[in-house]
Scaffold this active site. Structure first.
Site, PDB file in Angstrom:
ATOM      1  CG  HIS A  52      -1.978  -0.984   1.242  1.00 41.56           C
ATOM      2  ND1 HIS A  52      -3.120  -0.845   1.989  1.00 41.56           N
ATOM      3  CD2 HIS A  52      -2.111  -2.168   0.584  1.00 41.56           C
ATOM      4  CE1 HIS A  52      -3.912  -1.889   1.796  1.00 41.56           C
ATOM      5  NE2 HIS A  52      -3.311  -2.712   0.957  1.00 41.56           N
ATOM      6  CD  GLU A  54      -2.194   4.162   3.023  1.00 41.81           C
ATOM      7  OE1 GLU A  54      -3.387   4.375   3.298  1.00 41.81           O
ATOM      8  OE2 GLU A  54      -1.825   3.332   2.168  1.00 41.81           O
ATOM      9  CB  CYS A  82      -6.737  -0.571   5.124  1.00 44.64           C
ATOM     10  SG  CYS A  82      -4.997  -1.094   5.083  1.00 44.64           S
ATOM     11  CB  CYS A  85      -2.268   1.752   6.042  1.00 41.06           C
ATOM     12  SG  CYS A  85      -1.764   0.831   4.567  1.00 41.06           S
TER      13      CYS A  85
END
Length: 152
Positions: A52, A54, A82, A85
């Protein structure tokens, strides 16, 4: 520099993801007014659920600072993080996260749940919502609309 300036740079990262047929999420990390990391989603390209924006931005910032503790650093991210993260934001000791669009399906900073405020972790990450909200929402809507159209 203002919040919109930094979020627009995160949006540029999201556009890179879009162009690679990744869910268009971009993130940057800023320390003392200087961008120290930029990243976008790479789950499809790397075949890895942890890629991801992040997480990748945190990894780059930690490498640059030679420290996993990202004190005095802020993240700008185009989509609400999410749970994975959000947990990484806490673990990295980020000071603040600026969020563009909310994620009503998996968001863990206020939509589905709020890991950053509703629990008693050893570190608190401040949150600001709605920075360049429309632009962040529109790139996602456009991406999924085109994805559905191309599947037909």
């Amino acid at each position: 520099m203002d919040k919109e300036y930094y979020m627009n740079i995160a949006l540029n990262e999201a556009k890179k993801a879009y162009n690679e047929l990744e869910v268009p999420v971009g993130a940057i990390i800023v320390k003392n007014g200087k961008i120290i990391a930029k990243a976008y989603n790479e789950k499809e390209k790397k075949h890895d659920t942890t890629k991801h924006a992040e997480i990748l931005a945190i990894q780059k910032a930690s490498k640059k600072l030679k420290n996993w503790r990202l004190y005095d650093c802020d993240m700008y991210v185009t989509l609400e993080p999410c749970s994975m993260c959000a947990g990484a934001l806490i673990q990295a000791r980020l000071r603040k996260v600026y969020i563009g669009a909310m994620d009503e399906k998996t968001g863990s900073c206020g939509s589905v749940l709020n890991l950053l405020e509703d629990y008693k972790f050893n570190h608190k990450v401040d949150i600001e919502y709605g920075v360049c909200k429309k632009e962040c929402e529109n790139i996602l809507k456009d991406f999924f609309k085109n994805l559905r159209k191309n599947k037909k």
